[in-house]
Design a protein around this motif. Structure first.
Motif, PDB file in Angstrom:
ATOM      1  N   GLU A  18       0.831  -1.206   0.000  1.00  0.00           N
ATOM      2  CA  GLU A  18       0.000   0.000   0.000  1.00  0.00           C
ATOM      3  C   GLU A  18       0.865   1.256   0.000  1.00  0.00           C
ATOM      4  N   SER A  19       1.921   1.251   0.793  1.00  0.00           N
ATOM      5  CA  SER A  19       2.837   2.382   0.848  1.00  0.00           C
ATOM      6  C   SER A  19       3.528   2.586  -0.504  1.00  0.00           C
ATOM      7  N   PHE A  20       3.960   1.495  -1.124  1.00  0.00           N
ATOM      8  CA  PHE A  20       4.606   1.559  -2.431  1.00  0.00           C
ATOM      9  C   PHE A  20       3.636   2.122  -3.476  1.00  0.00           C
ATOM     10  N   ILE A  21       2.422   1.610  -3.476  1.00  0.00           N
ATOM     11  CA  ILE A  21       1.393   2.047  -4.425  1.00  0.00           C
ATOM     12  C   ILE A  21       1.132   3.549  -4.268  1.00  0.00           C
ATOM     13  N   ARG A  22       0.985   3.997  -3.029  1.00  0.00           N
ATOM     14  CA  ARG A  22       0.734   5.419  -2.754  1.00  0.00           C
ATOM     15  C   ARG A  22       1.924   6.285  -3.163  1.00  0.00           C
ATOM     16  N   SER A  23       3.136   5.832  -2.810  1.00  0.00           N
ATOM     17  CA  SER A  23       4.311   6.659  -3.076  1.00  0.00           C
ATOM     18  C   SER A  23       4.530   6.885  -4.570  1.00  0.00           C
ATOM     19  N   TRP A  24       4.134   5.922  -5.402  1.00  0.00           N
ATOM     20  CA  TRP A  24       4.296   6.067  -6.848  1.00  0.00           C
ATOM     21  C   TRP A  24       3.009   6.499  -7.542  1.00  0.00           C
ATOM     22  N   GLY A  25       1.910   6.574  -6.819  1.00  0.00           N
ATOM     23  CA  GLY A  25       0.637   6.970  -7.418  1.00  0.00           C
ATOM     24  C   GLY A  25       0.189   6.002  -8.501  1.00  0.00           C
ATOM     25  N   LEU A  26       0.362   4.714  -8.247  1.00  0.00           N
ATOM     26  CA  LEU A  26       0.033   3.707  -9.257  1.00  0.00           C
ATOM     27  C   LEU A  26      -1.465   3.628  -9.508  1.00  0.00           C
ATOM     28  N   GLN A  27      -1.822   3.566 -10.767  1.00  0.00           N
ATOM     29  CA  GLN A  27      -3.211   3.429 -11.187  1.00  0.00           C
ATOM     30  C   GLN A  27      -3.676   1.989 -10.916  1.00  0.00           C
ATOM     31  N   PRO A  28      -4.992   1.751 -10.938  1.00  0.00           N
ATOM     32  CA  PRO A  28      -5.529   0.425 -10.622  1.00  0.00           C
ATOM     33  C   PRO A  28      -4.910  -0.731 -11.406  1.00  0.00           C
ATOM     34  N   GLN A  29      -4.634  -0.550 -12.708  1.00  0.00           N
ATOM     35  CA  GLN A  29      -4.071  -1.654 -13.480  1.00  0.00           C
ATOM     36  C   GLN A  29      -2.677  -2.026 -12.973  1.00  0.00           C
ATOM     37  N   ALA A  30      -1.879  -1.041 -12.578  1.00  0.00           N
ATOM     38  CA  ALA A  30      -0.546  -1.304 -12.049  1.00  0.00           C
ATOM     39  C   ALA A  30      -0.638  -1.933 -10.653  1.00  0.00           C
ATOM     40  N   GLN A  31      -1.599  -1.484  -9.866  1.00  0.00           N
ATOM     41  CA  GLN A  31      -1.802  -2.070  -8.544  1.00  0.00           C
ATOM     42  C   GLN A  31      -2.147  -3.557  -8.673  1.00  0.00           C
ATOM     43  N   GLU A  32      -3.046  -3.851  -9.600  1.00  0.00           N
ATOM     44  CA  GLU A  32      -3.467  -5.233  -9.815  1.00  0.00           C
ATOM     45  C   GLU A  32      -2.291  -6.087 -10.274  1.00  0.00           C
ATOM     46  N   LEU A  33      -1.470  -5.532 -11.162  1.00  0.00           N
ATOM     47  CA  LEU A  33      -0.292  -6.259 -11.637  1.00  0.00           C
ATOM     48  C   LEU A  33       0.637  -6.563 -10.468  1.00  0.00           C
ATOM     49  N   LEU A  34       0.928  -5.571  -9.653  1.00  0.00           N
ATOM     50  CA  LEU A  34       1.814  -5.762  -8.501  1.00  0.00           C
ATOM     51  C   LEU A  34       1.293  -6.877  -7.604  1.00  0.00           C
ATOM     52  N   LEU A  35       0.016  -6.830  -7.282  1.00  0.00           N
ATOM     53  CA  LEU A  35      -0.559  -7.804  -6.356  1.00  0.00           C
ATOM     54  C   LEU A  35      -0.677  -9.200  -6.961  1.00  0.00           C
ATOM     55  N   SER A  36      -0.603  -9.294  -8.286  1.00  0.00           N
ATOM     56  CA  SER A  36      -0.711 -10.604  -8.936  1.00  0.00           C
ATOM     57  C   SER A  36       0.636 -11.316  -9.047  1.00  0.00           C
ATOM     58  N   LEU A  37       1.723 -10.592  -8.776  1.00  0.00           N
ATOM     59  CA  LEU A  37       3.055 -11.183  -8.896  1.00  0.00           C
ATOM     60  C   LEU A  37       3.352 -12.119  -7.734  1.00  0.00           C
ATOM     61  N   GLU A  38       4.239 -13.085  -7.984  1.00  0.00           N
ATOM     62  CA  GLU A  38       4.704 -13.958  -6.902  1.00  0.00           C
ATOM     63  C   GLU A  38       5.385 -13.076  -5.857  1.00  0.00           C
ATOM     64  N   PRO A  39       5.316 -13.452  -4.577  1.00  0.00           N
ATOM     65  CA  PRO A  39       5.900 -12.608  -3.522  1.00  0.00           C
ATOM     66  C   PRO A  39       7.364 -12.228  -3.756  1.00  0.00           C
ATOM     67  N   ALA A  40       8.181 -13.154  -4.213  1.00  0.00           N
ATOM     68  CA  ALA A  40       9.598 -12.841  -4.442  1.00  0.00           C
ATOM     69  C   ALA A  40       9.753 -11.810  -5.556  1.00  0.00           C
ATOM     70  N   VAL A  41       8.931 -11.924  -6.588  1.00  0.00           N
ATOM     71  CA  VAL A  41       8.976 -10.975  -7.699  1.00  0.00           C
ATOM     72  C   VAL A  41       8.466  -9.614  -7.230  1.00  0.00           C
ATOM     73  N   GLN A  42       7.407  -9.600  -6.440  1.00  0.00           N
ATOM     74  CA  GLN A  42       6.881  -8.341  -5.886  1.00  0.00           C
ATOM     75  C   GLN A  42       7.987  -7.596  -5.143  1.00  0.00           C
ATOM     76  N   GLN A  43       8.725  -8.332  -4.320  1.00  0.00           N
ATOM     77  CA  GLN A  43       9.756  -7.705  -3.510  1.00  0.00           C
ATOM     78  C   GLN A  43      10.847  -7.099  -4.381  1.00  0.00           C
ATOM     79  N   VAL A  44      11.281  -7.832  -5.395  1.00  0.00           N
ATOM     80  CA  VAL A  44      12.302  -7.303  -6.304  1.00  0.00           C
ATOM     81  C   VAL A  44      11.774  -6.050  -6.994  1.00  0.00           C
ATOM     82  N   VAL A  45      10.547  -6.109  -7.474  1.00  0.00           N
ATOM     83  CA  VAL A  45       9.946  -4.966  -8.168  1.00  0.00           C
ATOM     84  C   VAL A  45       9.892  -3.756  -7.233  1.00  0.00           C
ATOM     85  N   MET A  46       9.429  -3.945  -6.013  1.00  0.00           N
ATOM     86  CA  MET A  46       9.317  -2.817  -5.086  1.00  0.00           C
ATOM     87  C   MET A  46      10.696  -2.291  -4.676  1.00  0.00           C
TER      88      MET A  46
END
Length: 124
Positions: A18-46
Motif C-alpha cells: 500500500e505504501s509503495f502504491i501510494r508513493s508512486w501513485g500507481l493506477q488500478p491496473q498497475a496495482q493489480e499487476l503488482l498484487l498478482s506477482l509472486e511474492p519474491a517478484v513483488q519484492q524485487v519490483v518494489m
C-alpha cells in the motif's frame, strides 16, 4: 460461470504494498499487476523500481518494469531444477552479445539464477 472465465479477486495489499502504491501513485491496473506477482517478484519490483524521470507515465513504466522482472525471474520446476527457458529468455530480453552469453552459460546454475534475479543495469 457460463463463459468459462474465472473471476479472480486481487488480494488486499499489505502495508508495504500500500505504501509503495501510494508513493508512486500507481493506477488500478498497475496495482493489480503488482498484487498478482509472486511474492519474491513483488519484492524485487518494489526494491528496484526507481525511475529517474518522475514526470512520465509512471503506471506504464511500472507495468513494463514489473513485466520484465517477472519475465526474468527464475521458475522452479516440480523436480526443483530451474527452467532453462528463463535463461534463454533473459539472454534474448537483454540482447546479450555472444561473449556475455558464453559467460552467463559458463556459470553454475545458482549463480546464473542470481544474475537473472538481480540484474538491474543503470540507464544511461
Amino acid at each position: 460461470e457460463a463463459s468459462g472465465v474465472e473471476s479472480r479477486r486481487t488480494p488486499a495489499p499489505s502495508r508495504q504494498q500500500e505504501s509503495f502504491i501510494r508513493s508512486w501513485g500507481l493506477q488500478p491496473q498497475a496495482q493489480e499487476l503488482l498484487l498478482s506477482l509472486e511474492p519474491a517478484v513483488q519484492q524485487v519490483v518494489m526494491d528496484k523500481f526507481s525511475p529517474k524521470n518522475k514526470h512520465v507515465d509512471i503506471t506504464g513504466l511500472f507495468c513494463r518494469f514489473a513485466a520484465s522482472v517477472a519475465h526474468a525471474h527464475p521458475h522452479r520446476q516440480e523436480d526443483g531444477s530451474w527452467d532453462g527457458s528463463d535463461l534463454q529468455d533473459f539472454i534474448v530480453s537483454w540482447g546479450l552479445n555472444e561473449a556475455n552469453e558464453e559467460l552467463l552459460m559458463s556459470l553454475e546454475s545458482n549463480a546464473q539464477q542470481t544474475v537473472i534475479a538481480q540484474f538491474a543495469p543503470k540507464g544511461g
